[in-house]
Design a protein around this motif. Structure first.
Motif, PDB file in Angstrom:
ATOM      1  N   GLU A 164       0.696  -1.119  -0.392  1.00  0.00           N
ATOM      2  CA  GLU A 164      -0.509  -0.039   0.227  1.00  0.00           C
ATOM      3  C   GLU A 164       1.036   1.401   0.214  1.00  0.00           C
ATOM      4  O   GLU A 164       1.629   1.370   0.861  1.00  0.00           O
ATOM      5  CB  GLU A 164      -0.700   0.221   1.113  1.00  0.00           C
ATOM      6  CG  GLU A 164      -1.487   1.359   1.429  1.00  0.00           C
ATOM      7  CD  GLU A 164      -2.393   1.436   2.381  1.00  0.00           C
ATOM      8  OE1 GLU A 164      -2.421   2.379   2.876  1.00  0.00           O
ATOM      9  OE2 GLU A 164      -2.500  -0.001   3.072  1.00  0.00           O
ATOM     10  N   LEU A 165       0.416   1.819  -1.390  1.00  0.00           N
ATOM     11  CA  LEU A 165       1.573   3.168  -0.969  1.00  0.00           C
ATOM     12  C   LEU A 165       0.829   4.063  -0.156  1.00  0.00           C
ATOM     13  O   LEU A 165      -0.756   5.078  -0.531  1.00  0.00           O
ATOM     14  CB  LEU A 165       1.785   3.982  -2.295  1.00  0.00           C
ATOM     15  CG  LEU A 165       2.365   4.982  -3.442  1.00  0.00           C
ATOM     16  CD1 LEU A 165       3.946   4.065  -2.763  1.00  0.00           C
ATOM     17  CD2 LEU A 165       2.510   5.142  -4.546  1.00  0.00           C
ATOM     18  N   SER A 166       1.341   5.415   0.231  1.00  0.00           N
ATOM     19  CA  SER A 166       0.355   6.024   1.485  1.00  0.00           C
ATOM     20  C   SER A 166       1.500   7.521   1.371  1.00  0.00           C
ATOM     21  O   SER A 166       3.049   7.295   1.284  1.00  0.00           O
ATOM     22  CB  SER A 166       0.447   5.885   2.447  1.00  0.00           C
ATOM     23  OG  SER A 166       0.330   4.432   2.889  1.00  0.00           O
ATOM     24  N   LYS A 167       1.531   8.602   1.177  1.00  0.00           N
ATOM     25  CA  LYS A 167       1.270   9.464   1.357  1.00  0.00           C
ATOM     26  C   LYS A 167       1.329  10.235   2.399  1.00  0.00           C
ATOM     27  O   LYS A 167       0.229  10.338   2.896  1.00  0.00           O
ATOM     28  CB  LYS A 167       1.058  10.901   0.186  1.00  0.00           C
ATOM     29  CG  LYS A 167       1.603   9.885  -1.548  1.00  0.00           C
ATOM     30  CD  LYS A 167       1.155  11.444  -2.075  1.00  0.00           C
ATOM     31  CE  LYS A 167       1.072  11.085  -3.707  1.00  0.00           C
ATOM     32  NZ  LYS A 167       2.659  11.213  -3.966  1.00  0.00           N
ATOM     33  N   ILE A 168       2.612  10.738   2.881  1.00  0.00           N
ATOM     34  CA  ILE A 168       2.454  11.238   4.224  1.00  0.00           C
ATOM     35  C   ILE A 168       2.965  12.896   4.918  1.00  0.00           C
ATOM     36  O   ILE A 168       3.780  13.298   4.263  1.00  0.00           O
ATOM     37  CB  ILE A 168       3.794  10.306   5.904  1.00  0.00           C
ATOM     38  CG1 ILE A 168       2.927   8.992   5.734  1.00  0.00           C
ATOM     39  CG2 ILE A 168       3.030  10.808   7.002  1.00  0.00           C
ATOM     40  CD1 ILE A 168       4.405   8.224   6.054  1.00  0.00           C
ATOM     41  N   LYS A 169       2.185  14.309   5.090  1.00  0.00           N
ATOM     42  CA  LYS A 169       2.314  15.206   5.015  1.00  0.00           C
ATOM     43  C   LYS A 169       3.370  15.395   6.135  1.00  0.00           C
ATOM     44  O   LYS A 169       3.701  15.357   7.348  1.00  0.00           O
ATOM     45  CB  LYS A 169       1.451  15.629   5.227  1.00  0.00           C
ATOM     46  CG  LYS A 169      -0.053  15.494   4.434  1.00  0.00           C
ATOM     47  CD  LYS A 169      -1.471  16.570   4.749  1.00  0.00           C
ATOM     48  CE  LYS A 169      -1.911  15.873   3.751  1.00  0.00           C
ATOM     49  NZ  LYS A 169      -3.675  16.497   4.385  1.00  0.00           N
ATOM     50  N   LYS A 170       4.098  16.503   6.035  1.00  0.00           N
ATOM     51  CA  LYS A 170       4.939  17.076   6.265  1.00  0.00           C
ATOM     52  C   LYS A 170       4.737  17.563   8.068  1.00  0.00           C
ATOM     53  O   LYS A 170       3.302  17.650   8.293  1.00  0.00           O
ATOM     54  CB  LYS A 170       5.755  18.319   6.046  1.00  0.00           C
ATOM     55  CG  LYS A 170       6.915  18.943   6.905  1.00  0.00           C
ATOM     56  CD  LYS A 170       7.440  19.984   5.856  1.00  0.00           C
ATOM     57  CE  LYS A 170       8.463  20.649   6.978  1.00  0.00           C
ATOM     58  NZ  LYS A 170       8.743  22.100   6.519  1.00  0.00           N
TER      59      LYS A 170
END
Length: 190
Positions: A28-34
């Motif tokens: 699962e590809l996830s984008k995590i915000k700063k």
């Protein structure tokens, strides 16, 4: 987007194309915000993260209420709270994105099933864990054997990319001194 992980795995083991297909179906590809947390103290960690792009950190809040960075994870590095992950106990740590970060996340139950289906992955994760453990041992050695100024110069010489990417207060906490002390070292006042 998963190719980076497959390339990393290929440095240590060979996977059959059918194994790569199985693995890919579970990722699962996830984008995590700063500044976003994927784990906070007290939560149970059920996920292991492979950093595709960006930087994460593991930290605690010490008895004085200050953040103490224990580990950074940059591209091609795995990061999690291993004790919470393996023992299913509340975490003592925080996991946070230092910058906007892309990760490949694998849930514990999914990974456990994959390790049974693809036994060679067990070897890959053993090697990665040993490398991580060795890095932690060296960090502890440096904390015990080097002065604060020596730790800063060693870190700056060996990991210059961090100095540009990571806020100074996080580097200072990782090296076990204050941001003010770090400013003095950088200004040549120590």
């Amino acid at each position: 987007m998963y190719q980076q992980l497959f390339d990393h795995i290929a440095k240590f083991i060979n996977l059959e194309p059918s194994d790569i297909d199985k693995l890919e179906s579970c990722l699962e590809l996830s984008k995590i915000k700063k500044k976003e947390h994927v784990l906070k103290e007290g939560q149970i960690c059920n996920t292991i993260y492979f950093v595709v792009k960006g930087c994460m950190r593991q930290y605690i809040i010490n008895s004085k209420g200050a953040e103490q960075t224990l580990q950074f994870g940059i591209e091609n590095w795995w990061i999690t709270d291993y004790l919470s992950y393996h023992n299913h106990v509340p975490s003592s740590f925080y996991l946070q994105a230092v910058e906007s970060t892309d990760v490949i996340a694998i849930d514990k139950t999914v990974l456990e099933a994959l390790l049974i289906e693809i036994p060679s992955l067990e070897r890959y994760f053993r090697i990665v864990s040993q490398k991580s453990f060795g890095a932690m041992q060296m960090r502890i050695k440096f904390l015990f054997t080097m002065s604060a100024e020596e730790r800063y110069h060693h870190f700056n010489d060996h990991f210059p990319e961090f100095v540009q990417r990571v806020p100074q207060y996080m580097i200072a906490s990782y090296l076990d001194f204050s941001a003010e002390f770090m400013s003095k070292i950088r200004a040549g006042k120590i």
